[in-house]
Motif scaffolding. Structure first.
Motif, mmCIF file in Angstrom:
data_model
loop_
_atom_site.group_PDB
_atom_site.id
_atom_site.type_symbol
_atom_site.label_atom_id
_atom_site.label_comp_id
_atom_site.label_asym_id
_atom_site.label_seq_id
_atom_site.Cartn_x
_atom_site.Cartn_y
_atom_site.Cartn_z
ATOM 1 N N LYS A 40 0.845 -1.196 0.000
ATOM 2 C CA LYS A 40 0.000 0.000 0.000
ATOM 3 C C LYS A 40 0.878 1.242 0.000
ATOM 4 C CE LYS A 40 -3.780 -2.093 2.575
ATOM 5 N NZ LYS A 40 -3.561 -3.048 3.623
ATOM 6 N N THR A 42 1.325 4.871 1.048
ATOM 7 C CA THR A 42 0.735 5.651 2.144
ATOM 8 C C THR A 42 1.030 7.142 2.039
ATOM 9 O OG1 THR A 42 2.648 5.176 3.547
ATOM 10 C CG2 THR A 42 0.742 3.695 3.741
ATOM 11 N N SER A 43 1.874 7.527 1.099
ATOM 12 C CA SER A 43 2.165 8.951 0.914
ATOM 13 C C SER A 43 1.032 9.610 0.127
ATOM 14 C CB SER A 43 3.513 9.136 0.212
ATOM 15 O OG SER A 43 3.602 8.337 -0.937
ATOM 16 N N THR A 56 6.090 6.733 0.528
ATOM 17 C CA THR A 56 6.021 5.819 1.673
ATOM 18 C C THR A 56 5.045 4.695 1.370
ATOM 19 O OG1 THR A 56 4.311 7.153 2.742
ATOM 20 C CG2 THR A 56 6.595 7.641 3.330
ATOM 21 N N TYR A 57 5.352 3.518 1.899
ATOM 22 C CA TYR A 57 4.559 2.322 1.667
ATOM 23 C C TYR A 57 4.449 1.528 2.954
ATOM 24 C CZ TYR A 57 7.283 3.064 -2.662
ATOM 25 O OH TYR A 57 7.938 3.611 -3.725
ATOM 26 N N THR A 58 3.466 0.652 2.989
ATOM 27 C CA THR A 58 3.502 -0.464 3.921
ATOM 28 C C THR A 58 3.540 -1.707 3.047
ATOM 29 O OG1 THR A 58 1.092 -0.605 4.087
ATOM 30 C CG2 THR A 58 2.233 0.689 5.781
ATOM 31 N N ASN A 68 7.185 -0.648 7.277
ATOM 32 C CA ASN A 68 7.119 0.624 6.567
ATOM 33 C C ASN A 68 8.343 0.711 5.670
ATOM 34 O OD1 ASN A 68 4.757 1.702 7.813
ATOM 35 N ND2 ASN A 68 5.974 1.992 9.660
#
Length: 153
Positions: A40, A42-43, A56-58, A68
């Motif tokens: 995913k 997330t940024s 940014t990712y997970t 992260n």
């Protein structure tokens, strides 16, 4: 300290601008990443890659453990290449070059990844038995997904 190299080449039946639009959009990463990784972004939403961009990712890269991951786009030469470098994440060092070269059959996509594992004894063995096979599976999933997204006409 052992620097590892992973390289993959794939030809897609599209022009270089279509390839660039797809690969330079961080939102498309989810479509070419195995679902088991629960990837995913997330940024904040952005549809275009640019030098200095932080993404940014997970992700669950190994054994289902969520992590992260923060990358920075360090170089961009549209529509020919861009580079992402890990700033925080599972690797000690991650430098991923994405190259796009227009050829008669479409576009040759070349991924060149240099990486270091966290400091550990037997890093070469860990890479050979766990990390490199995992990268092979991820990029094989990606190859198959891209063939569906960009089918041969």
């Amino acid at each position: 300290m052992k620097l590892f190299l992973f390289e993959r080449i794939q030809v897609l039946p599209v022009n270089i601008n279509d390839a660039w639009r797809f690969f330079s959009n961080p939102r498309n990463l989810k479509d070419i990443t195995p679902p088991s990784m629960d990837f995913k972004v997330t940024s904040p939403n952005t549809d275009q890659t640019y030098a200095g961009q932080i993404i940014t990712y997970t992700v669950r890269p190994l054994f289902g453990v969520a992590m992260n991951w923060v990358t920075e786009i360090t170089h961009v030469q549209e529509p020919f290449f861009f580079v992402d470098e890990q700033r925080f994440g599972p690797y000690r060092f991650w430098h991923h070059q994405h190259h796009f070269n227009e050829i008669e059959e479409g576009v040759e996509i070349r991924d060149l990844i240099h990486y270091l594992l966290p400091p550990m004894q037997f890093a070469g063995l860990v890479n050979r038995l766990i990390v490199e096979p995992r990268l092979n599976r991820i990029f094989e999933f990606r190859r198959q997904a891209l063939m569906k997204i960009f089918p041969v006409p």
